[in-house]
Design a protein around this motif. Structure first.
Motif, short mmCIF file in Angstrom:
data_model
loop_
_atom_site.label_atom_id
_atom_site.label_comp_id
_atom_site.label_asym_id
_atom_site.label_seq_id
_atom_site.Cartn_x
_atom_site.Cartn_y
_atom_site.Cartn_z
N SER A 174 130.09 29.60 101.28
CA SER A 174 130.16 29.71 99.98
C SER A 174 131.41 28.61 99.52
N ARG A 175 132.27 28.22 100.25
CA ARG A 175 133.15 27.37 100.00
C ARG A 175 132.59 25.92 99.91
N ASP A 176 131.66 25.69 100.98
CA ASP A 176 130.91 24.29 101.11
C ASP A 176 129.96 24.29 99.98
N SER A 177 129.39 25.34 99.45
CA SER A 177 128.55 25.29 98.20
C SER A 177 129.31 24.99 96.94
N LEU A 178 130.84 25.36 96.78
CA LEU A 178 131.36 25.39 95.76
C LEU A 178 131.91 23.70 95.68
N ARG A 179 132.31 23.57 96.70
CA ARG A 179 132.96 22.10 97.14
C ARG A 179 132.17 21.10 96.74
N GLU A 180 130.71 21.18 97.11
CA GLU A 180 129.93 20.14 96.83
C GLU A 180 129.54 20.10 95.27
N LEU A 181 129.74 21.14 94.52
CA LEU A 181 129.62 21.35 92.86
C LEU A 181 130.94 20.44 92.33
N SER A 182 132.14 20.75 93.01
CA SER A 182 133.37 20.22 92.51
C SER A 182 134.17 19.82 93.67
N PRO A 183 133.89 18.69 94.14
CA PRO A 183 134.70 18.27 95.18
C PRO A 183 136.08 17.82 95.02
N THR A 184 136.59 17.75 93.65
CA THR A 184 138.11 17.53 93.56
C THR A 184 138.88 18.73 93.62
N THR A 185 138.13 19.90 93.51
CA THR A 185 138.94 21.44 93.47
C THR A 185 139.42 21.76 94.84
N ASP A 186 140.38 22.35 94.83
CA ASP A 186 141.06 22.76 96.43
C ASP A 186 140.33 24.03 96.56
N ILE A 187 139.27 24.13 97.04
CA ILE A 187 138.38 25.62 97.25
C ILE A 187 138.76 25.63 98.95
N GLN A 188 139.15 26.92 99.32
CA GLN A 188 139.51 27.09 100.77
C GLN A 188 138.80 28.62 101.08
N ALA A 189 138.49 28.62 102.22
CA ALA A 189 137.95 29.94 102.83
C ALA A 189 139.13 30.93 102.95
N LEU A 190 139.18 32.14 102.60
CA LEU A 190 139.98 33.10 102.82
C LEU A 190 139.63 34.41 103.31
N PRO A 191 139.93 34.86 104.46
CA PRO A 191 139.54 36.34 104.75
C PRO A 191 139.22 37.48 103.66
N ASP A 192 138.46 38.16 103.44
CA ASP A 192 138.05 39.26 102.59
C ASP A 192 139.39 39.94 102.43
N THR A 193 139.96 40.41 101.22
CA THR A 193 141.02 41.03 101.11
C THR A 193 141.09 42.46 101.95
N ALA A 194 139.96 42.79 102.11
CA ALA A 194 139.90 44.35 102.75
C ALA A 194 140.56 44.19 104.15
N PHE A 195 140.89 43.01 104.65
CA PHE A 195 141.65 42.79 106.07
C PHE A 195 142.87 43.17 105.83
N GLY A 196 143.25 43.34 104.78
CA GLY A 196 144.72 43.92 104.51
C GLY A 196 144.99 45.41 104.58
N LEU A 197 144.07 46.39 104.59
CA LEU A 197 143.87 47.62 104.62
C LEU A 197 144.99 48.27 105.61
N PRO A 198 145.30 47.47 106.54
CA PRO A 198 146.49 48.27 107.35
C PRO A 198 147.74 48.34 106.43
N ASN A 199 147.96 47.42 105.39
CA ASN A 199 149.04 47.71 104.78
C ASN A 199 149.27 48.78 103.82
N LEU A 200 147.77 49.36 103.49
CA LEU A 200 147.80 50.66 102.54
C LEU A 200 147.67 52.04 103.38
#
Length: 468
Positions: A174-200
């Motif tokens: 997903s990051r690579d597809s959107l970077r190709e569309l907008s190369p100047t935007t800081d687009i980064q891959a991030l783990p799905d927020t569900a990886f934070g479930l142990p906090n809940l």
């Protein structure tokens, strides 16, 4: 809206003086459907932002309005967004598989009015509306999952990306597809927020709801969760051939996405002595059920994440080399079933049992902690100047319309998305069959059906006489 003397200390936002009692934050997605992963995102976002900002009023926007107690939380219809937008302090887009343009999301899932475009009405339009009001926009780790970007949408999507304060997506494709569309935007891959479930969820101190459920439905013994969806067929055949592979375990049949066709009868009609719940659990209770399992079996992305973060092994029917699933390929307890591979009892039983989460899980949780700190900081900083860029775009829009952006040839989706569509249709038809079967059985067992049985027999006798 004034926010005075605000500073960040560690992961806490300390607000020394504030003129309003709550931060007004909106999150956009498909929170109005029975799909576990979609329902999780607002719960996680509210908990993480409250931890950092104090009192937060979270507005959950989807096509259709929902209310408690029929739904886990209040959902506001997107028809209300135009009049509520200006009061917001921040906007989260997603997560989930929502950066998409294909029309089939779930069977019958459409906007409440044709004035809202489908499906960009619940992710792209809200971002542009927020930016027109100078509201900071954060892409909350949504994904694309193997779909193309039609040419007509490129100017709008590029505009939304380049004027967002934080663009994070949940996988590298997903990051690579959107970077190709907008190369100047800081687009980064991030783990799905569900990886934070142990906090809940505190796995060492079960909630009252889970404790009662465990006693009521026999989950006080080791259990395995299986998602009742047609792609788990290889596991069903294994259990039919080798029922001893489940020896010592209870089998809980738990729908993960009823809206996508999950139905307990996919499994319960094949495997004896399974456990099914008479209700569909709320998101955090469902997550807690997965947390205490000895294994989970299924296809769902968030079923997998919710198990992995607590060290529960996952037996997945997904192809980990494609789309969103690539983000899970290196997770330690992720056991993908290769279609050419023969599923054996030894392969299955040797991987059962809960262990410590892998090191990659800990790394994902650290990334998410830093991300939520950043989100809180962005919201605290307040309004942006994004509306200037949008004003210039509106000046240019008539030229774009006059020139006419070419209409892409169908199908927009790649083969993987087409397969997803076929799976949705198959699951939906299968679920309809099961539900009709249950209605027929219920009707035949009803008192009214039994009372009127003599009348129906008499009617059949008269028909035979008339025929003669």
């Amino acid at each position: 809206m004034a926010h005075l003397n605000v500073r960040l200390t560690g992961t806490k936002v300390l607000t020394e003086c504030r003129k309003q009692p709550a931060w007004q934050v909106a999150i956009f997605g498909t929170f109005d459907v029975e799909n576990y992963g979609d329902l999780l995102f607002p719960v996680i976002a509210e908990a993480e932002l409250t931890r950092r900002l104090g009192t937060v009023k979270l507005h959950r926007f989807s096509y259709n309005a929902k209310k408690t107690p029929e739904w886990p939380y209040t959902v506001t219809s997107l028809t209300e967004l135009p009049k509520l937008a200006e009061q917001l302090d921040g906007v989260l887009i997603g997560g989930g598989f929502i950066v998409r343009f294909n029309k089939v999301i779930a069977q019958g899932y459409l906007p409440p009015t044709p004035d809202i475009h489908h499906p960009t009405g619940y992710w792209l339009s809200p971002a542009l509306i927020a930016q027109q009001h100078g509201i900071p926009v954060i892409w909350n780790a949504p994904g694309m999952h193997c779909n193309d970007i039609p040419e007509w949408s490129i100017p709008l999507l590029k505009l939304a990306l380049e004027n967002s304060q934080c663009v994070r997506v949940r996988d590298e494709l997903s990051r690579d597809s959107l970077r190709e569309l907008s190369p100047t935007t800081d687009i980064q891959a991030l783990p799905d927020t569900a990886f934070g479930l142990p906090n809940l969820i505190d796995e060492h101190h079960p909630s009252k709801a889970f404790t009662e459920l465990r006693k009521t439905f026999g989950l006080d013994k080791p259990y395995i969760v299986i998602q009742p969806i047609h792609v788990v067929e290889p596991f069903l055949r294994l259990f039919e051939r080798h029922p001893q592979s489940l020896c010592g375990y209870r089998l809980l049949v738990l729908p993960i996405g009823p809206v996508l066709g999950d139905h307990h009868r996919v499994v319960s009609t094949r495997i004896p002595n399974t456990i099914t719940l008479p209700f569909w659990p709320a998101p955090l209770l469902l997550a807690e059920i997965l947390c205490h399992a000895q294994a989970v079996i299924g296809h769902s992305y968030h079923l997998s994440i919710s198990a992995l973060v607590f060290g529960v092994p996952v037996f997945s029917t997904a192809d980990l080399s494609i789309g969103k699933y690539t983000a899970l390929a290196q997770m330690g307890q992720m056991h993908a079933l290769v279609h050419t591979q023969e599923l054996t009892e030894q392969w299955f039983t040797s991987r059962l049992g809960k262990t410590e989460p892998s090191a990659s899980i800990d790394a994902s949780k650290m990334e998410l902690a830093n991300y939520w700190d950043q989100v809180a900081d962005i919201i605290v900083r307040g309004k942006t100047s994004a509306h200037h860029a949008l004003n210039r775009f509106w000046q240019h829009l008539p030229t774009l319309l006059e020139n006419g952006a070419p209409v892409p040839l169908l199908p927009i989706e790649q083969s993987v998305s087409t397969l997803d569509y076929l799976n949705i249709e198959l699951n939906a038809r299968q679920r309809q069959i099961f539900m009709l079967t249950e209605q027929i059985v219920s009707l035949r067992n009803s008192n009214s059906f039994k009372v009127t049985a003599p009348l129906r027999a008499l009617k059949r006798a008269f028909r035979k006489l008339r025929t003669r």
